[in-house]
Scaffold this active site. Structure first.
Site, PDB file in Angstrom:
ATOM      1  N   PRO A   9       0.788  -1.236   0.000  1.00 40.34           N
ATOM      2  CA  PRO A   9       0.000   0.000   0.000  1.00 40.34           C
ATOM      3  C   PRO A   9       0.819   1.285   0.000  1.00 40.34           C
ATOM      4  O   PRO A   9       1.864   1.370   0.649  1.00 40.34           O
ATOM      5  CB  PRO A   9      -0.819  -0.099   1.295  1.00 40.34           C
ATOM      6  CG  PRO A   9      -0.111  -1.104   2.129  1.00 40.34           C
ATOM      7  CD  PRO A   9       0.532  -2.060   1.176  1.00 40.34           C
ATOM      8  N   ASN A  10       0.305   2.237  -0.748  1.00 36.55           N
ATOM      9  CA  ASN A  10       0.841   3.602  -0.866  1.00 36.55           C
ATOM     10  C   ASN A  10       2.109   3.698  -1.712  1.00 36.55           C
ATOM     11  O   ASN A  10       2.576   4.797  -2.008  1.00 36.55           O
ATOM     12  CB  ASN A  10       1.086   4.232   0.524  1.00 36.55           C
ATOM     13  CG  ASN A  10      -0.189   4.254   1.357  1.00 36.55           C
ATOM     14  OD1 ASN A  10      -1.192   4.796   0.906  1.00 36.55           O
ATOM     15  ND2 ASN A  10      -0.174   3.649   2.521  1.00 36.55           N
ATOM     16  N   ARG A  17       4.942  10.758  -2.754  1.00 40.29           N
ATOM     17  CA  ARG A  17       4.728  10.469  -1.337  1.00 40.29           C
ATOM     18  C   ARG A  17       5.993  10.751  -0.517  1.00 40.29           C
ATOM     19  O   ARG A  17       7.041  10.142  -0.786  1.00 40.29           O
ATOM     20  CB  ARG A  17       4.371   8.985  -1.235  1.00 40.29           C
ATOM     21  CG  ARG A  17       4.270   8.478   0.158  1.00 40.29           C
ATOM     22  CD  ARG A  17       4.268   6.961   0.196  1.00 40.29           C
ATOM     23  NE  ARG A  17       4.101   6.542   1.573  1.00 40.29           N
ATOM     24  CZ  ARG A  17       4.326   5.315   2.000  1.00 40.29           C
ATOM     25  NH1 ARG A  17       4.708   4.368   1.156  1.00 40.29           N
ATOM     26  NH2 ARG A  17       4.161   5.018   3.255  1.00 40.29           N
ATOM     27  N   TYR A  22      11.197   8.773   0.692  1.00 42.73           N
ATOM     28  CA  TYR A  22      11.124   7.762  -0.371  1.00 42.73           C
ATOM     29  C   TYR A  22      11.687   8.226  -1.720  1.00 42.73           C
ATOM     30  O   TYR A  22      11.721   7.435  -2.669  1.00 42.73           O
ATOM     31  CB  TYR A  22       9.667   7.305  -0.550  1.00 42.73           C
ATOM     32  CG  TYR A  22       9.091   6.671   0.705  1.00 42.73           C
ATOM     33  CD1 TYR A  22       9.576   5.450   1.169  1.00 42.73           C
ATOM     34  CD2 TYR A  22       8.079   7.289   1.436  1.00 42.73           C
ATOM     35  CE1 TYR A  22       9.070   4.874   2.321  1.00 42.73           C
ATOM     36  CE2 TYR A  22       7.560   6.718   2.590  1.00 42.73           C
ATOM     37  CZ  TYR A  22       8.058   5.511   3.031  1.00 42.73           C
ATOM     38  OH  TYR A  22       7.564   4.928   4.173  1.00 42.73           O
ATOM     39  N   ASN A  71       7.979  -5.731  -1.079  1.00 46.48           N
ATOM     40  CA  ASN A  71       7.890  -4.615  -0.131  1.00 46.48           C
ATOM     41  C   ASN A  71       6.418  -4.524   0.260  1.00 46.48           C
ATOM     42  O   ASN A  71       5.612  -3.927  -0.462  1.00 46.48           O
ATOM     43  CB  ASN A  71       8.380  -3.307  -0.761  1.00 46.48           C
ATOM     44  CG  ASN A  71       8.398  -2.164   0.262  1.00 46.48           C
ATOM     45  OD1 ASN A  71       7.838  -2.292   1.349  1.00 46.48           O
ATOM     46  ND2 ASN A  71       9.033  -1.063  -0.106  1.00 46.48           N
ATOM     47  N   ALA A  74       3.212  -0.905   4.670  1.00 42.73           N
ATOM     48  CA  ALA A  74       2.644  -0.892   6.027  1.00 42.73           C
ATOM     49  C   ALA A  74       2.158  -2.277   6.465  1.00 42.73           C
ATOM     50  O   ALA A  74       2.150  -2.588   7.668  1.00 42.73           O
ATOM     51  CB  ALA A  74       1.506   0.122   6.102  1.00 42.73           C
ATOM     52  N   HIS A  77       4.084  -4.603   8.949  1.00 43.67           N
ATOM     53  CA  HIS A  77       4.024  -4.486  10.404  1.00 43.67           C
ATOM     54  C   HIS A  77       2.708  -5.004  10.991  1.00 43.67           C
ATOM     55  O   HIS A  77       2.537  -4.999  12.198  1.00 43.67           O
ATOM     56  CB  HIS A  77       4.219  -3.011  10.798  1.00 43.67           C
ATOM     57  CG  HIS A  77       5.291  -2.326  10.016  1.00 43.67           C
ATOM     58  ND1 HIS A  77       6.598  -2.747  10.031  1.00 43.67           N
ATOM     59  CD2 HIS A  77       5.261  -1.277   9.128  1.00 43.67           C
ATOM     60  CE1 HIS A  77       7.323  -1.968   9.223  1.00 43.67           C
ATOM     61  NE2 HIS A  77       6.525  -1.081   8.660  1.00 43.67           N
ATOM     62  N   ASP A  84       2.020 -15.554   6.594  1.00 45.02           N
ATOM     63  CA  ASP A  84       1.627 -16.955   6.372  1.00 45.02           C
ATOM     64  C   ASP A  84       1.710 -17.329   4.897  1.00 45.02           C
ATOM     65  O   ASP A  84       2.044 -18.477   4.566  1.00 45.02           O
ATOM     66  CB  ASP A  84       0.198 -17.203   6.867  1.00 45.02           C
ATOM     67  CG  ASP A  84       0.119 -17.390   8.376  1.00 45.02           C
ATOM     68  OD1 ASP A  84       1.178 -17.471   9.029  1.00 45.02           O
ATOM     69  OD2 ASP A  84      -1.011 -17.456   8.903  1.00 45.02           O
ATOM     70  N   GLU A  95      12.603  -9.652   1.321  1.00 39.10           N
ATOM     71  CA  GLU A  95      11.888  -8.484   1.862  1.00 39.10           C
ATOM     72  C   GLU A  95      12.725  -7.230   1.613  1.00 39.10           C
ATOM     73  O   GLU A  95      13.927  -7.216   1.900  1.00 39.10           O
ATOM     74  CB  GLU A  95      11.690  -8.683   3.372  1.00 39.10           C
ATOM     75  CG  GLU A  95      11.048  -7.489   4.063  1.00 39.10           C
ATOM     76  CD  GLU A  95      10.880  -7.708   5.578  1.00 39.10           C
ATOM     77  OE1 GLU A  95      11.323  -8.765   6.091  1.00 39.10           O
ATOM     78  OE2 GLU A  95      10.311  -6.825   6.228  1.00 39.10           O
ATOM     79  N   HIS A  97      12.766  -2.870   2.060  1.00 37.63           N
ATOM     80  CA  HIS A  97      12.204  -1.586   2.489  1.00 37.63           C
ATOM     81  C   HIS A  97      13.090  -0.474   1.973  1.00 37.63           C
ATOM     82  O   HIS A  97      14.325  -0.549   2.113  1.00 37.63           O
ATOM     83  CB  HIS A  97      12.073  -1.503   4.012  1.00 37.63           C
ATOM     84  CG  HIS A  97      11.147  -2.537   4.533  1.00 37.63           C
ATOM     85  ND1 HIS A  97       9.784  -2.444   4.353  1.00 37.63           N
ATOM     86  CD2 HIS A  97      11.371  -3.712   5.153  1.00 37.63           C
ATOM     87  CE1 HIS A  97       9.212  -3.521   4.869  1.00 37.63           C
ATOM     88  NE2 HIS A  97      10.158  -4.311   5.350  1.00 37.63           N
ATOM     89  N   SER A  99      13.183   2.717   2.976  1.00 35.91           N
ATOM     90  CA  SER A  99      13.747   3.479   4.102  1.00 35.91           C
ATOM     91  C   SER A  99      14.358   2.513   5.110  1.00 35.91           C
ATOM     92  O   SER A  99      14.042   1.312   5.113  1.00 35.91           O
ATOM     93  CB  SER A  99      12.644   4.299   4.764  1.00 35.91           C
ATOM     94  OG  SER A  99      11.661   3.440   5.326  1.00 35.91           O
ATOM     95  N   ARG A 104      13.269   4.606  12.237  1.00 36.51           N
ATOM     96  CA  ARG A 104      11.962   5.270  12.254  1.00 36.51           C
ATOM     97  C   ARG A 104      11.154   4.824  13.485  1.00 36.51           C
ATOM     98  O   ARG A 104      11.712   4.282  14.423  1.00 36.51           O
ATOM     99  CB  ARG A 104      11.259   4.999  10.922  1.00 36.51           C
ATOM    100  CG  ARG A 104      12.074   5.518   9.727  1.00 36.51           C
ATOM    101  CD  ARG A 104      11.398   5.253   8.409  1.00 36.51           C
ATOM    102  NE  ARG A 104      10.158   6.011   8.301  1.00 36.51           N
ATOM    103  CZ  ARG A 104       9.233   5.787   7.355  1.00 36.51           C
ATOM    104  NH1 ARG A 104       9.441   4.857   6.438  1.00 36.51           N
ATOM    105  NH2 ARG A 104       8.137   6.512   7.317  1.00 36.51           N
TER     106      ARG A 104
HETATM  107  C1  DQA Z   1       8.330   0.915   3.718  1.00 37.02           C
HETATM  108  C2  DQA Z   1       8.419   1.141   5.236  1.00 37.02           C
HETATM  109  C3  DQA Z   1       7.066   0.931   5.886  1.00 37.02           C
HETATM  110  O1  DQA Z   1       7.171   1.138   7.293  1.00 37.02           O
HETATM  111  C4  DQA Z   1       6.060   1.916   5.338  1.00 37.02           C
HETATM  112  O2  DQA Z   1       4.789   1.675   5.890  1.00 37.02           O
HETATM  113  C5  DQA Z   1       6.004   1.912   3.839  1.00 37.02           C
HETATM  114  C6  DQA Z   1       7.239   1.766   3.095  1.00 37.02           C
HETATM  115  C7  DQA Z   1       9.650   1.238   3.003  1.00 37.02           C
HETATM  116  O3  DQA Z   1       9.796   0.813   1.871  1.00 37.02           O
HETATM  117  O4  DQA Z   1      10.512   1.917   3.570  1.00 37.02           O
HETATM  118  O5  DQA Z   1       4.956   2.141   3.251  1.00 37.02           O
HETATM  119  O6  DQA Z   1       8.040  -0.452   3.498  1.00 37.02           O
END
Ligand code: DQA
Length: 138
Positions: A9-10, A17, A22, A71, A74, A77, A84, A95, A97, A99, A104
């Site tokens: 998401p996002n 954003r 990012y 990735n 959110a 978390h 699963d 995985e 990320h 950032s 953070r």
């Molecule tokens: C993220 C880090 C997550 O905590 C955050 O909710 C994101 C992006 C990252 O790529 O740094 O949406 O996964």
């Protein structure tokens, strides 16, 4: 080898954003660069803001593809379901990320993905996706 990048998401808003965290590049522009650089890889991209769609995509590709770069944003978390899903499929998952989540807020320090992922790449900006891709190459 088929490799898919799955963004949660996002991340469709990358470039707009929170650019201080990012960056300014859209994911489409970054993905174009990756495709040009790694023409020998069958690279795919999927993004969804919906948890179940991410799980469905993992089920769809998770028995035939060579790798998943995930990735979960959110959902990292919060999502027992995505955690699963990794355990339920055969394809290895890296995985990523963008950032450094450990610099953070505390709630970003916990991941339902990490215990099930083959590897974790955190805090290298968009380059993290390329590093994940390289990890699948022999
Ligand atoms: C993220 C880090 C997550 O905590 C955050 O909710 C994101 C992006 C990252 O790529 O740094 O949406 O996964």
């Amino acid at each position: 080898m088929k490799i898919i990048i799955i963004n949660g998401p996002n991340l469709n808003l990358l470039g707009k954003r929170e650019p201080g965290i990012y960056g300014n590049l859209t994911f489409d522009a970054y993905f174009d660069q990756l495709e040009k650089k790694y023409q020998e890889v069958e690279l795919e991209y999927f993004q969804s803001n919906i948890e179940g769609e991410i799980i469905d995509k993992m089920h769809e590709v998770g028995f035939t593809y060579g790798g998943i770069v995930l990735n979960a944003a959110a959902y990292t978390h919060t999502s027992v379901g995505i955690g699963d899903a990794i355990k339920s499929i055969k394809t290895p998952v890296i995985e990523v990320h963008i950032s450094n989540v450990y610099q953070r807020e505390e709630f970003r320090h916990h991941s339902y993905i990490s215990p099930n992922a083959n590897g974790i790449i955190v805090g290298f900006g968009l380059k993290g996706y390329e590093l994940a891709l390289l990890s699948f190459q022999e």
